[in-house]
Design a protein around this motif. Structure first.
Motif: not given
Length: 471
Positions: A67-73, A193-202, A323-329, A373-378
């Motif tokens: 997960f590329m937090h912030g939205g790559p162009s 994991p990110t602590l902002s923009h929804g934090g633990v809810n993500n 089963r599911f591992v997430q890495c966050s930048h 999977i490689w993705a940002g939020e938008f």
């Protein structure tokens, strides 16, 4: 007393063919009881992480989400737009979205050169030379779009399928549907994991049982040497811990009315922590990896070390049965200004580690059934914000997938000639979720959980499987 299943098995045919089958029905119920018993822990309660059969034959067994937090162009990474350079500085020749994040100006060309890679001829920015070298392993979706232009809502939508309500994360849905392959490790891990923009809810399980929530390793910005399961090695002897856990479970089972969901979830977390003591330390210990492997992930370089360690830990935990591992930048890709400088810095931190992960997974025979999977939020706008930045753009962005049953060296979808709107073979985030579940052998319309009087699912009432990308 447990039945003698060997003796029962020898009488199955007789029971099935006599007494109009009533004996066979009784035996079937008995065997089902045995099966349910095998899925319970020492407390006698059902084990929520017991291995479960998928709805149909899966192409992938596990997921690594980068997960590329912030939205790559997209127009500066993987969606090459020659017209953007040609018309640099001119007004956008069509209407901007009605709802925008902030004011923007004229078209802004990419400061990065693009070139084609591999037999697929994929266009990749100079930001990602290592990922570009893996182009023939990648499956690009260049027509992604979402519903929210703000980070908080967009993160929640990508992770949970809803940008307005607290819902279980996709990792929670996956472990709910399939269980875990290693009962001594969690089914779902999130690294930094990110602590902002929804934090633990993500990464929460919301109304699903607590066992399906992610176990976080570290957090965004934490020193990389702290990105481990904390306090995993207890000081109390294992035999004594076992007695204590059994006592707690026994007391709870004798309580009037039985255990509630919150207490049951806590007891299950105690059991998981107990089992992890013998397994997790070895999995998260990178000292046994060769110098060549550490170099492959960029762990020998201070610039790439942090995300490299995340990616290597993701491989090790996935290989061990998580089963599911997430890495966050996190949270670095939000370039409203200083696009060239900051996108260059961000890409350098992740490019080599991601390519190393793909190389390592393939060498170990894991890529074929691991969905990466490689993705940002938008994405970001092709028009300028300020002097040299871009605003949020949920109307078009690019992601890529690899392994796990997707077509290699393939690209789906397109945006307009400047990259502002998805125009061909549009893929919504709900469609992405439906496709991820499908690759794991799960029908997104059947993977439901009853809560508050209705059945819920990751895709809610939306989503179509993107069959075009499935190998």
């Amino acid at each position: 007393m447990r039945p003698n299943l060997t003796a029962l098995a020898t009488r199955r045919e007789m029971l099935r063919s006599t007494a109009l089958g009533f004996g066979w029905l009784a035996l079937a119920d008995l065997l089902a009881t045995e099966s349910r018993a095998a899925e319970t822990g020492r407390s006698g309660r059902p084990d929520p992480l017991a291995l479960k059969k998928p709805h149909f034959e899966p192409k992938a067994k596990r997921v690594i989400f980068l997960f590329m937090h912030g939205g790559p162009s997209q127009v500066d990474t993987f969606d090459y737009k020659p017209k953007l350079a040609e018309h640099d500085g001119k007004p956008l020749p069509f209407a901007k979205p009605r709802v925008v994040s902030g004011p923007t100006g004229n078209l802004l060309k990419s400061p990065f050169a693009f070139k084609q890679y591999g037999q697929s001829g994929a266009w990749v920015s100079e930001l990602f030379p290592h990922i570009g070298s893996k182009a023939d392993e990648l499956c690009f979706i260049k027509s992604m779009h979402g519903s929210n232009s703000r980070h908080g809502g967009a993160l929640l939508e990508l992770h949970t399928g809803s940008d307005t309500f607290v819902r279980p994360s996709m990792g929670s849905w996956v472990t709910y549907g399939l269980g875990t392959e290693n009962r001594d490790l969690p089914g779902y891990l999130t690294i930094c994991p990110t602590l902002s923009h929804g934090g633990v809810n993500n990464y929460s399980s919301a109304f699903l049982p607590a066992a399906y929530q992610a176990t976080p390793l570290g957090s965004a910005g934490a020193p990389i040497n702290q990105v481990t399961v904390p306090f995993v090695k207890g000081t109390t002897p294992a035999a004594q811990q076992r007695l204590e856990l059994d006592l707690l479970a026994g007391l709870e089972s004798e309580r009037a009315g039985g255990a509630d969901a919150a207490t049951d979830g806590r007891l299950q977390s105690f059991e998981m922590a107990f089992r992890m003591q013998n397994t997790a330390p070895a999995v998260q210990d990178l000292s046994k990896e060769s110098a060549e492997t550490l170099k492959l992930y960029g762990i020998d370089d201070k610039v790439t070390e942090s995300f490299g360690r995340q990616c290597l830990m993701a491989r090790r935990y996935s290989e061990a049965g998580v089963r599911f591992v997430q890495c966050s930048h996190s949270y670095k890709w939000d370039q409203h200004e200083n696009l060239k400088k900051d996108h260059t810095s961000n890409a350098r931190e992740v490019d080599k580690p991601i390519a190393g992960l793909l190389t390592d997974l393939k060498a170990r025979g894991l890529l074929k059934d691991t969905l990466v999977i490689w993705a940002g939020e938008f994405g970001r706008t092709p028009v300028a914000q300020g002097k040299d930045g871009r605003d949020h753009n949920p109307h078009a962005f690019t992601i890529f997938l690899a392994g796990g049953g997707v077509k290699a060296g393939f690209s789906l979808g397109a945006t307009d000639e400047y990259g502002y709107y998805a125009t061909e073979d549009k893929v919504h985030i709900h469609d992405l979720h439906a496709t991820i579940l499908h690759l794991l052998g799960l029908n997104h319309e059947k993977l439901t959980y009853k809560h508050a009087g209705r059945d819920f699912r990751l895709t809610d009432v939306h989503g179509n499987v993107v069959k075009e990308i499935i190998a």
